[in-house]
Scaffold this active site. Structure first.
Site, short mmCIF file in Angstrom:
data_model
loop_
_atom_site.label_atom_id
_atom_site.label_comp_id
_atom_site.label_asym_id
_atom_site.label_seq_id
_atom_site.Cartn_x
_atom_site.Cartn_y
_atom_site.Cartn_z
N GLU A 156 -37.19 12.03 30.16
CA GLU A 156 -36.53 10.73 30.30
C GLU A 156 -36.96 9.80 29.18
OE1 GLU A 156 -33.97 9.86 32.28
OE2 GLU A 156 -34.13 8.23 30.85
N LEU A 158 -35.85 6.43 29.11
CA LEU A 158 -35.63 5.02 29.46
C LEU A 158 -36.88 4.20 29.17
CD1 LEU A 158 -37.23 4.05 32.29
CD2 LEU A 158 -35.52 5.50 33.32
N PHE A 221 -43.92 8.59 17.83
CA PHE A 221 -43.29 7.89 16.70
C PHE A 221 -43.07 6.40 17.00
CE2 PHE A 221 -41.52 10.54 13.13
CZ PHE A 221 -42.31 11.65 13.38
N CYS A 271 -47.13 4.97 29.42
CA CYS A 271 -46.84 6.23 28.73
C CYS A 271 -47.32 6.37 27.29
CB CYS A 271 -45.35 6.53 28.82
SG CYS A 271 -44.87 6.85 30.52
N PHE A 272 -47.19 5.34 26.46
CA PHE A 272 -47.49 5.56 25.04
C PHE A 272 -48.90 6.14 24.85
CE2 PHE A 272 -44.33 2.40 22.90
CZ PHE A 272 -43.33 3.31 23.10
N ARG A 431 -47.28 -12.61 21.34
CA ARG A 431 -46.00 -11.90 21.28
C ARG A 431 -45.08 -12.42 20.20
NH1 ARG A 431 -45.78 -7.05 23.79
NH2 ARG A 431 -47.46 -7.08 25.29
P1 NAD Z 1 -44.83 6.62 39.10
O1 NAD Z 1 -46.29 6.69 39.32
O2 NAD Z 1 -44.13 5.29 39.16
O3 NAD Z 1 -44.10 7.55 40.19
C1 NAD Z 1 -44.50 8.84 40.51
C2 NAD Z 1 -44.27 9.04 42.01
O4 NAD Z 1 -44.51 10.42 42.32
C3 NAD Z 1 -45.21 8.22 42.90
O5 NAD Z 1 -44.45 7.41 43.77
C4 NAD Z 1 -46.02 9.30 43.66
O6 NAD Z 1 -46.32 8.93 44.98
C5 NAD Z 1 -45.07 10.47 43.62
N1 NAD Z 1 -45.73 11.75 43.83
C6 NAD Z 1 -46.84 12.23 43.23
N2 NAD Z 1 -47.12 13.47 43.68
C7 NAD Z 1 -46.16 13.78 44.57
C8 NAD Z 1 -45.89 14.92 45.36
N3 NAD Z 1 -46.67 16.00 45.28
N4 NAD Z 1 -44.82 14.91 46.18
C9 NAD Z 1 -44.02 13.83 46.25
N5 NAD Z 1 -44.22 12.71 45.52
C10 NAD Z 1 -45.26 12.68 44.68
O7 NAD Z 1 -44.55 7.33 37.72
P2 NAD Z 1 -43.32 7.07 36.72
O8 NAD Z 1 -43.58 5.87 35.87
O9 NAD Z 1 -42.04 7.17 37.48
O10 NAD Z 1 -43.47 8.33 35.76
C11 NAD Z 1 -43.15 9.64 36.21
C12 NAD Z 1 -43.10 10.55 35.00
O11 NAD Z 1 -42.06 10.12 34.11
C13 NAD Z 1 -44.38 10.57 34.17
O12 NAD Z 1 -44.57 11.87 33.69
C14 NAD Z 1 -44.06 9.64 33.01
O13 NAD Z 1 -44.78 9.97 31.85
C15 NAD Z 1 -42.59 9.89 32.80
N6 NAD Z 1 -41.86 8.77 32.20
C16 NAD Z 1 -42.08 7.50 32.63
C17 NAD Z 1 -41.33 6.46 32.08
C18 NAD Z 1 -41.53 5.05 32.53
O14 NAD Z 1 -40.92 4.15 31.94
N7 NAD Z 1 -42.34 4.76 33.53
C19 NAD Z 1 -40.34 6.73 31.15
C20 NAD Z 1 -40.14 8.04 30.74
C21 NAD Z 1 -40.89 9.06 31.28
C1 UGA Z 2 -41.46 3.64 26.19
C2 UGA Z 2 -40.33 4.18 25.33
O1 UGA Z 2 -39.70 3.08 24.65
C3 UGA Z 2 -39.31 4.92 26.16
O2 UGA Z 2 -38.32 5.50 25.33
C4 UGA Z 2 -40.03 6.02 26.95
O3 UGA Z 2 -39.11 6.69 27.80
C5 UGA Z 2 -41.13 5.41 27.78
O4 UGA Z 2 -42.05 4.70 26.91
C6 UGA Z 2 -41.95 6.42 28.52
O5 UGA Z 2 -42.01 7.57 28.16
O6 UGA Z 2 -42.55 5.95 29.47
P1 UGA Z 2 -41.79 1.54 27.78
O7 UGA Z 2 -43.22 1.86 27.66
O8 UGA Z 2 -41.22 1.34 29.12
O9 UGA Z 2 -40.90 2.68 27.09
O10 UGA Z 2 -41.46 0.21 26.96
P2 UGA Z 2 -41.33 -0.10 25.38
O11 UGA Z 2 -40.19 -1.00 25.19
O12 UGA Z 2 -41.37 1.11 24.56
O13 UGA Z 2 -42.65 -0.95 25.12
C7 UGA Z 2 -43.93 -0.35 25.16
C8 UGA Z 2 -44.96 -1.35 24.69
O14 UGA Z 2 -44.81 -1.58 23.29
C9 UGA Z 2 -44.84 -2.72 25.35
O15 UGA Z 2 -46.11 -3.24 25.62
C10 UGA Z 2 -44.14 -3.55 24.31
O16 UGA Z 2 -44.40 -4.93 24.40
C11 UGA Z 2 -44.73 -2.97 23.03
N1 UGA Z 2 -43.88 -3.18 21.84
C12 UGA Z 2 -42.63 -2.65 21.78
C13 UGA Z 2 -44.39 -3.90 20.77
O17 UGA Z 2 -45.52 -4.38 20.80
N2 UGA Z 2 -43.60 -4.06 19.66
C14 UGA Z 2 -42.35 -3.54 19.57
O18 UGA Z 2 -41.70 -3.71 18.51
C15 UGA Z 2 -41.85 -2.81 20.66
#
Ligand code: NAD
Ligand code: UGA
Length: 452
Positions: A156, A158, A221, A271-272, A431
């Site tokens: 994902e 997003l 990146f 995540c980063f 910021r």
């Molecule tokens: P999160 O912690 O918000 O949600 C994970 C959920 O999984 C929790 O509600 C937890 O209770 C549940 N869970 C854990 N083990 C479980 C199990 N065995 N059975 C059922 N439920 C279970 O995490 P998130 O931010 O949604 O991230 C999930 C994944 O997506 C991570 O690998 C993250 O790196 C990736 N990701 C996150 C984002 C983001 O913006 N948060 C964006 C892209 C990718």
């Molecule tokens: C980031 C990526 O942008 C998503 O594509 C990815 O799916 C996601 O991580 C993930 O794998 O979880 P997110 O962390 O939600 O998304 O938000 P960003 O907009 O990327 O911002 C991350 C951090 O960087 C924030 O603290 C933001 O303020 C900071 N940032 C962003 C800067 O300091 N400068 C910028 O120019 C952009």
């Protein structure tokens, strides 16, 4: 088709809400072990704040979109199972502090192996180290009882705060799978789901390992660009250059591009850092220490930036913040989210608390209990006050810090804020959100990141 998603978090909830919203022919059930999270998804106050999310959840919930803790039933009935559980940095044992903790993913795979009664497509939605699909496959196949499993990687992309828009109009959808007839058929099934609203030319298909690695690489990146501009911000402060002007000047080169060049107090989010640490660990595991060190530099620069900001506050305020009131505006790691995971605000506040400052914090969306948890404070700790608005937070303060770029901070009456502060009144814009010249004309001693 019946779709199940294990993990009702920041990714599972919004992603499945979008699939349900766009694909009325499918039933989507999001399951989680966390009862209170599921209750919140079924209530009027969703557990996640994302612009536009309430509308799409409420339009489909109870019709094609369901939230439940009945994991077994959802798995049993599903044709496609997304695994969207958390994959945090490991805090124990081998690889602690760097490797991804895969215990939640493994538990999902074991659960699927235990309860599935027919063939399933299992989709990695969580961000995972390269070749995790291999382990999942082994777990599923060791207990297959004649059932066939296809493992796909569908990371994902997003970003929080813009999740709904990102899901509705993604730059691309990436699907990796085995390049065998069964693997290609599984890929096609998932392509068909997304193709209901994503143009097919934006749906990329690859082998599993490329897909897994592309996710880590994309985050690396993006974070690298922020660390690069933040490194330059320190040089701007030393030389009198303005980092916003430098970012604009380089960003107009079409090969560089303007996005992700906003200098800041440091990147946060769940995540980063975790994903780069994971990449670093993988490089070391595969005997590539130079590559590992290269990417680790992105994290080191981010740590430097967060603590540099704190040090700058202290040195500007006559080398002491002890007993001074410091108002912090913004605690979320970016605007339009209530997520505070790895927020730079946590590090800055901890540095100031360590220096015995009195910190008063206002964030439009982050609840008090969350802030106290993040700062490791007891409920009755007095070093920190959580306020209901920016004016309350800044009353009698010696300094104001902008740590999240919430739009509402741009609309604040800074003359009113200045008039109720201790003089000299300092403002540190972490910021680069505000017009520093306008603030200085009011009387503030205002500084930003890389802007003198
Ligand atoms: P999160 O912690 O918000 O949600 C994970 C959920 O999984 C929790 O509600 C937890 O209770 C549940 N869970 C854990 N083990 C479980 C199990 N065995 N059975 C059922 N439920 C279970 O995490 P998130 O931010 O949604 O991230 C999930 C994944 O997506 C991570 O690998 C993250 O790196 C990736 N990701 C996150 C984002 C983001 O913006 N948060 C964006 C892209 C990718
Ligand atoms: C980031 C990526 O942008 C998503 O594509 C990815 O799916 C996601 O991580 C993930 O794998 O979880 P997110 O962390 O939600 O998304 O938000 P960003 O907009 O990327 O911002 C991350 C951090 O960087 C924030 O603290 C933001 O303020 C900071 N940032 C962003 C800067 O300091 N400068 C910028 O120019 C952009």
């Amino acid at each position: 088709m019946k779709i199940c998603c294990i993990g009702a978090g920041y990714v599972g909830g919004p992603t499945m809400a979008m699939i349900a919203h766009k694909c009325s022919g499918h039933t989507v059930t999001v399951v989680d072990i966390n009862q209170s999270r599921i209750d919140a998804w079924n209530s009027d106050v969703l557990p996640i704040y994302e612009p536009g999310l309430d509308e799409i959840v409420k339009a489909s919930r109870g019709k094609t979109l369901f939230f439940s803790t009945d994991i077994d039933t959802a798995i049993r009935e599903a044709d496609i199972i997304f695994m969207s559980v958390n994959t945090p940095t490991k805090t124990y044992g081998v690889g602690a502090g760097r490797a991804a903790d895969l215990r939640y993913i493994e538990k999902c795979a074991r659960k699927i192996a235990e309860v599935a009664e027919n063939d399933k497509i299992v989709v990695e939605k969580s961000t995972l180290p390269v070749r995790t699909a291999e382990s999942i496959k082994r777990i599923l196949e060791s207990n297959s009882k004649g059932r066939k499993f296809q493992i796909l990687s569908n990371p994902e992309f997003l970003a929080e705060g813009t999740a709904v828009a990102d899901l509705e109009n993604p730059d691309r959808v990436l699907i990796g799978g085995d390049q065998t007839p069964d693997g290609l058929a599984a890929i096609q099934k998932l392509v068909d789901v997304y193709a209901q609203w994503v143009p097919t030319e934006n749906i990329l298909t690859t082998n599993v390992w490329s897909s897994e690695l592309s996710k880590l690489t994309a985050n690396a990146f993006l974070a690298q660009r922020i660390s690069s501009i933040n490194a330059i911000s320190a040089l701007c402060e030393a030389t009198g250059a303005n980092v916003d002007e430098v970012a604009h000047a380089i960003g107009t080169d079409s090969r560089i591009g303007p996005k992700f060049l906003k200098s800041s107090v440091g990147f946060g989010g769940s995540c980063f850092q975790k994903d780069i640490l994971n990449l670093v660990y993988l490089c070391e595991h595969f005997g590539l220490p130079e590559v590992a060190a290269y990417w680790n530099g992105v994290i080191e620069m981010n740590d430097y930036q967060k603590h540099r900001f704190g040090r700058r506050i202290i040195s500007t305020m006559f080398n002491t913040v002890s007993d001074k009131k410091i108002a912090v505006l913004g605690f979320a790691f970016k605007k339009d989210t209530n997520d505070t995971r790895e927020s730079a605000a946590i590090y800055v506040c901890k540095d100031l608390i360590e220096e015995q400052a009195n910190v008063s914090i206002y964030d439009p969306k982050v609840p008090e209990a969350q802030i106290r948890r993040d700062l490791g404070l007891a409920e009755d700790a007095t070093a920190v006050t959580i306020c209901d608005d920016a004016y309350e937070a800044t009353k009698n303060a010696h300094a104001v810090l902008i740590l999240t770029e919430w739009d509402e901070f741009k609309a604040l009456d800074f003359k009113k804020i200045y008039d109720q502060m201790n003089l000299p009144a300092f403002l540190f814009d972490g910021r680069n959100l505000l017009d520093l010249d306008a603030l200085r004309s009011i009387g503030f001693e205002a500084t930003g990141i890389g802007r003198g």
